[in-house]
Design a protein around this motif. Structure first.
Motif, PDB file in Angstrom:
ATOM      1  N   HIS A 102      31.005 -21.148  -6.706  1.00  0.00           N
ATOM      2  CA  HIS A 102      31.432 -21.609  -5.381  1.00  0.00           C
ATOM      3  C   HIS A 102      30.428 -22.614  -4.802  1.00  0.00           C
ATOM      4  O   HIS A 102      30.817 -23.549  -4.095  1.00  0.00           O
ATOM      5  N   HIS A 127      28.624 -15.169   1.012  1.00  0.00           N
ATOM      6  CA  HIS A 127      29.139 -13.803   1.095  1.00  0.00           C
ATOM      7  C   HIS A 127      28.981 -13.081  -0.251  1.00  0.00           C
ATOM      8  O   HIS A 127      28.512 -11.941  -0.310  1.00  0.00           O
ATOM      9  N   ASP A 181      33.928 -24.022   3.378  1.00  0.00           N
ATOM     10  CA  ASP A 181      34.630 -22.802   2.953  1.00  0.00           C
ATOM     11  C   ASP A 181      34.021 -22.235   1.669  1.00  0.00           C
ATOM     12  O   ASP A 181      33.770 -21.029   1.575  1.00  0.00           O
ATOM     13  N   TYR A 182      33.787 -23.107   0.694  1.00  0.00           N
ATOM     14  CA  TYR A 182      33.194 -22.648  -0.573  1.00  0.00           C
ATOM     15  C   TYR A 182      31.771 -22.133  -0.358  1.00  0.00           C
ATOM     16  O   TYR A 182      31.366 -21.129  -0.946  1.00  0.00           O
ATOM     17  N   SER A 224      31.826 -18.716   1.290  1.00  0.00           N
ATOM     18  CA  SER A 224      32.255 -17.746   0.287  1.00  0.00           C
ATOM     19  C   SER A 224      31.122 -17.438  -0.690  1.00  0.00           C
ATOM     20  O   SER A 224      30.883 -16.280  -1.042  1.00  0.00           O
TER      21      SER A 224
END
Length: 186
Positions: A110, A135, A128-129, A132
């Motif tokens: 990611h 996370h 967004d990547y 992610s």
């Protein structure tokens, strides 16, 4: 236990059994060599990819090894600004990673995909990547990947003009990185 470049010769790698351990060793060495010797790191990725799909793995590939090799290959291509090869390897890795338990390669892939979208000027997708990746890195408790993700987020926030968030994320990355050993940079 990670083996370092100085502890192992290419001929010795070919004797490591079981084959999964040989593939994982090749991938580990590729990761360690990513900054110091990208050509050698690429060679290790190619060999790991080959071994993950041939011999005893001809019918059923060793998916974790193959996905990791593709992720590292995509990362190496991104580091060299190969905007055609990086997404190809990373997207192939993403398809393989979908069916696997969470691995460091998930987060790193990611991160690579975020870099690619930064190069393309697609900051929303890059963000967004990166979020992610952060996370996943936290979920697998990999501080080096958490630091990478914070640094990446800081870069994205700088690109979109949010200096305060950029500085906060870069400082968080630096705080984490200061506590980590980086033998690959020695």
């Amino acid at each position: 236990n990670v083996m370092y470049e100085s502890e192992i010769r290419a001929a010795e790698i070919e004797t490591i059994l079981p084959l999964e351990k040989r593939i994982d060793t090749l991938n580990g060495l590729a990761w360690q060599l990513r900054y110091r010797n990208r050509k050698q790191a690429r060679h290790m990725c190619v060999r790991a990819r080959e071994l993950s799909q041939t011999g005893e793995f001809a019918d059923h590939p060793y998916t974790p090894g193959l996905a990791t090799a593709l992720t590292y290959s995509g990362m190496l291509a991104a580091l060299d600004f190969e905007t055609d090869r990086a997404p190809e390897d990373s997207l192939q890795a993403m398809r393989l990673l979908e069916g696997l338990p969470l691995l460091p390669a998930h987060s790193l892939n990611h991160i690579v995909l975020s870099w690619i979208h930064i190069y393309l000027g697609e900051y929303s997708t890059a963000l967004d990547y990166a979020l992610s990746a952060q996370h996943m890195a936290r979920e697998i408790a990999d501080p080096s990947l958490v630091a990478y993700a914070f640094d990446l987020l800081g870069g994205i926030y700088a690109k979109i003009g949010d200096a305060e968030r950029s500085q906060t994320h870069h400082m968080a990355a630096l705080q984490i990185a200061n506590d980590l050993p980086y033998p690959e940079l020695d």
